[in-house]
Write an enzyme that holds these catalytic residues in place. Structure first.
Site, PDB file in Angstrom:
ATOM      1  N   LYS A   1      -6.267 -14.845 -14.685  1.00  0.00           N
ATOM      2  CA  LYS A   1      -6.954 -14.553 -13.076  1.00  0.00           C
ATOM      3  C   LYS A   1      -8.375 -13.488 -14.090  1.00  0.00           C
ATOM      4  CE  LYS A   1      -7.109 -12.763  -8.684  1.00  0.00           C
ATOM      5  NZ  LYS A   1      -7.643 -11.516  -8.757  1.00  0.00           N
TER       6      LYS A   1
ATOM      7  N   LYS B   1       0.385  -1.518   0.114  1.00  0.00           N
ATOM      8  CA  LYS B   1       0.083   0.038  -0.109  1.00  0.00           C
ATOM      9  C   LYS B   1       0.982   1.189  -0.311  1.00  0.00           C
ATOM     10  CE  LYS B   1      -4.321  -1.107   0.451  1.00  0.00           C
ATOM     11  NZ  LYS B   1      -5.098  -1.085   1.347  1.00  0.00           N
TER      12      LYS B   1
ATOM     13  N   LYS C   1     -10.423  -7.038 -10.915  1.00  0.00           N
ATOM     14  CA  LYS C   1     -10.918  -5.998 -11.217  1.00  0.00           C
ATOM     15  C   LYS C   1      -9.612  -4.917 -11.471  1.00  0.00           C
ATOM     16  CE  LYS C   1     -14.165  -4.700  -7.508  1.00  0.00           C
ATOM     17  NZ  LYS C   1     -13.919  -6.007  -6.546  1.00  0.00           N
TER      18      LYS C   1
HETATM   19  P1  ADP Z   1     -10.873  -7.844  -7.029  1.00  0.00           P
HETATM   20  O1  ADP Z   1     -10.068  -7.234  -6.459  1.00  0.00           O
HETATM   21  O2  ADP Z   1     -10.314  -8.568  -8.390  1.00  0.00           O
HETATM   22  O3  ADP Z   1     -12.331  -7.777  -6.487  1.00  0.00           O
HETATM   23  P2  ADP Z   1     -10.445  -8.931  -4.742  1.00  0.00           P
HETATM   24  O4  ADP Z   1      -8.867  -9.126  -4.401  1.00  0.00           O
HETATM   25  O5  ADP Z   1     -11.161  -8.100  -3.661  1.00  0.00           O
HETATM   26  O6  ADP Z   1     -10.456  -9.677  -5.421  1.00  0.00           O
HETATM   27  O7  ADP Z   1     -10.803 -10.481  -3.445  1.00  0.00           O
HETATM   28  C1  ADP Z   1     -12.223 -10.369  -3.126  1.00  0.00           C
HETATM   29  C2  ADP Z   1     -12.403 -12.049  -2.723  1.00  0.00           C
HETATM   30  O8  ADP Z   1     -12.826 -12.604  -4.454  1.00  0.00           O
HETATM   31  C3  ADP Z   1     -11.206 -13.013  -2.594  1.00  0.00           C
HETATM   32  O9  ADP Z   1     -11.119 -13.437  -1.429  1.00  0.00           O
HETATM   33  C4  ADP Z   1     -10.333 -13.547  -3.947  1.00  0.00           C
HETATM   34  O10 ADP Z   1      -9.867 -15.001  -3.494  1.00  0.00           O
HETATM   35  C5  ADP Z   1     -12.185 -13.801  -5.079  1.00  0.00           C
HETATM   36  N1  ADP Z   1     -11.215 -13.099  -6.010  1.00  0.00           N
HETATM   37  C6  ADP Z   1     -11.364 -12.287  -6.598  1.00  0.00           C
HETATM   38  N2  ADP Z   1     -10.734 -13.038  -8.134  1.00  0.00           N
HETATM   39  C7  ADP Z   1     -11.052 -14.164  -8.015  1.00  0.00           C
HETATM   40  C8  ADP Z   1     -10.986 -15.242  -9.307  1.00  0.00           C
HETATM   41  N3  ADP Z   1     -10.297 -14.625 -10.443  1.00  0.00           N
HETATM   42  N4  ADP Z   1     -10.915 -16.656  -9.123  1.00  0.00           N
HETATM   43  C9  ADP Z   1     -11.433 -16.574  -7.770  1.00  0.00           C
HETATM   44  N5  ADP Z   1     -11.316 -16.267  -6.717  1.00  0.00           N
HETATM   45  C10 ADP Z   1     -11.242 -14.730  -6.717  1.00  0.00           C
END
Ligand code: ADP
Length: 330
Positions: A196, A113, A199
């Site tokens: 993967k 961060k 976001k």
């Molecule tokens: P993002 O920022 O991509 O929305 P986060 O890092 O906030 O995702 O993750 C929130 C939750 O969703 C976590 O438990 C993470 O392991 C799960 N997650 C996010 N992307 C994936 C993915 N592509 N496949 C499986 N689990 C995911």
């Protein structure tokens, strides 16, 4: 025997995508039936990046809407906003008194961060692990569902629980165990050829995307020129499409397209993508429908948050009364 207590934090950042659903939300839906679960929306944590007031309000309600639409049931698993439970802050203060600067500075999440926002390396960022510990210890929970990135913070949480117990010679706080999400989670790939969906990768299919948007995203998925030999291994970009079929389609559909690949058929990617669109839409349609229902009667969100806060505060007050007594405050 009473059920184990599980606390899970939810980051109020944007909308849920299929990766979130299959990686976390689906496990939450199972957990709420098996354990004594509580969910909280971590709106205090989000202050480390200085969001605007209107963004905070909107993002808490958006994420709550989507979790309810996915099937989180507040009747059995209270869901509350972190900022509605001020007791957490008092415990955060006590934990901070016994949290050492060196440990906090060594945290990978802090270093990351600090690198991302070098002009705003605030004390809130530094003490993120003590707030996270307070969120969980305030309910004396024994399990926390976490992804890989939070494992170090969980170590810190256990250290703070241990330190408190040792300092006051009590067995008060349990050391919360990681509830590994990755065992049951399916890693959802990106359709842009990346491994993967996420976001920050900018390749998400959101639960609230309408069928037209889903179609646009899926039809753009990266492919290759097709199989060249029977039964050959699938290159990553193609494997991604098949992983998607495994997630949202029936086993028969998967086999139908797997046979095409193995038999070295040509030009079936268009058909495969159409099928994927259909199956993703079928899967997300009921969730979108429930999102619309909640949006049409938003008072429900206030009721859920109020009941969640009441349940959480009751549990928090009980813990805090004992903590104060142990520390030596009346
Ligand atoms: P993002 O920022 O991509 O929305 P986060 O890092 O906030 O995702 O993750 C929130 C939750 O969703 C976590 O438990 C993470 O392991 C799960 N997650 C996010 N992307 C994936 C993915 N592509 N496949 C499986 N689990 C995911």
């Amino acid at each position: 025997m009473s059920k184990e207590k599980v606390i899970s934090g939810i980051r109020p950042t944007g909308n849920l995508h299929l990766g979130n659903y299959f990686g976390a939300v689906r496990s939450f839906l199972e957990m709420q039936n098996e354990y004594d679960c509580m969910f909280f929306i971590a709106d205090w944590h989000s202050l480390t990046t200085n969001p605007r007031p209107e963004d905070i309000k909107r993002s808490v309600r958006t994420i709550l809407t989507e979790y309810l639409a996915c099937g989180i049931n507040p009747e059995i698993a209270p869901i509350y906003a972190q900022s509605d439970v001020p007791e957490v802050l008092e415990l955060y203060l006590y934990l901070n008194m016994n949290a050492y600067l060196g440990d906090l500075e060594r945290c990978t999440t802090f270093k990351e961060k600090a690198r991302k926002q070098p002009d705003n390396v605030n004390a809130g960022l530094l003490t993120y692990p003590t707030l996270m510990a307070a969120d969980v210890l305030i309910h004396r929970a024994t399990k926390v569902p976490v992804g890989k990135d939070q494992e170090q913070n969980m170590e810190m949480m256990r250290r703070y629980a241990r330190r408190f117990n040792q300092m006051y010679n009590v067995e008060f706080f349990p050391e919360p165990a990681n509830f590994s999400l990755s065992e049951k989670a399916i890693k959802v790939p990106g359709l842009d050829g990346s491994g993967k969906m996420g976001k920050s990768e900018g390749n998400c299919i959101y639960l609230m995307d309408d069928p037209k948007t889903i179609k646009k995203k899926v039809m753009k998925a990266v492919t290759d020129n097709g199989p060249t030999e029977p039964n050959s291994p699938k290159p990553d970009v193609i494997q991604n499409l098949y992983t998607f079929l495994e997630i949202v389609s029936t086993p028969e559909t998967y086999k139908y397209f797997d046979d095409k690949w193995n038999n070295c058929e040509q030009q079936f990617y268009g058909e495969l993508k159409k099928q994927l669109v259909e199956d993703i839409v079928r899967f997300t349609d009921p969730i979108r429908e429930r999102i619309r229902e909640i949006e049409a009667a938003p008072e429900r969100l206030d009721r859920v948050l109020k009941a969640g806060a009441e349940a959480a505060r009751e549990s928090a007050r009980t813990t805090l009364a004992e903590v104060r007594h142990i520390i030596g405050f009346k």
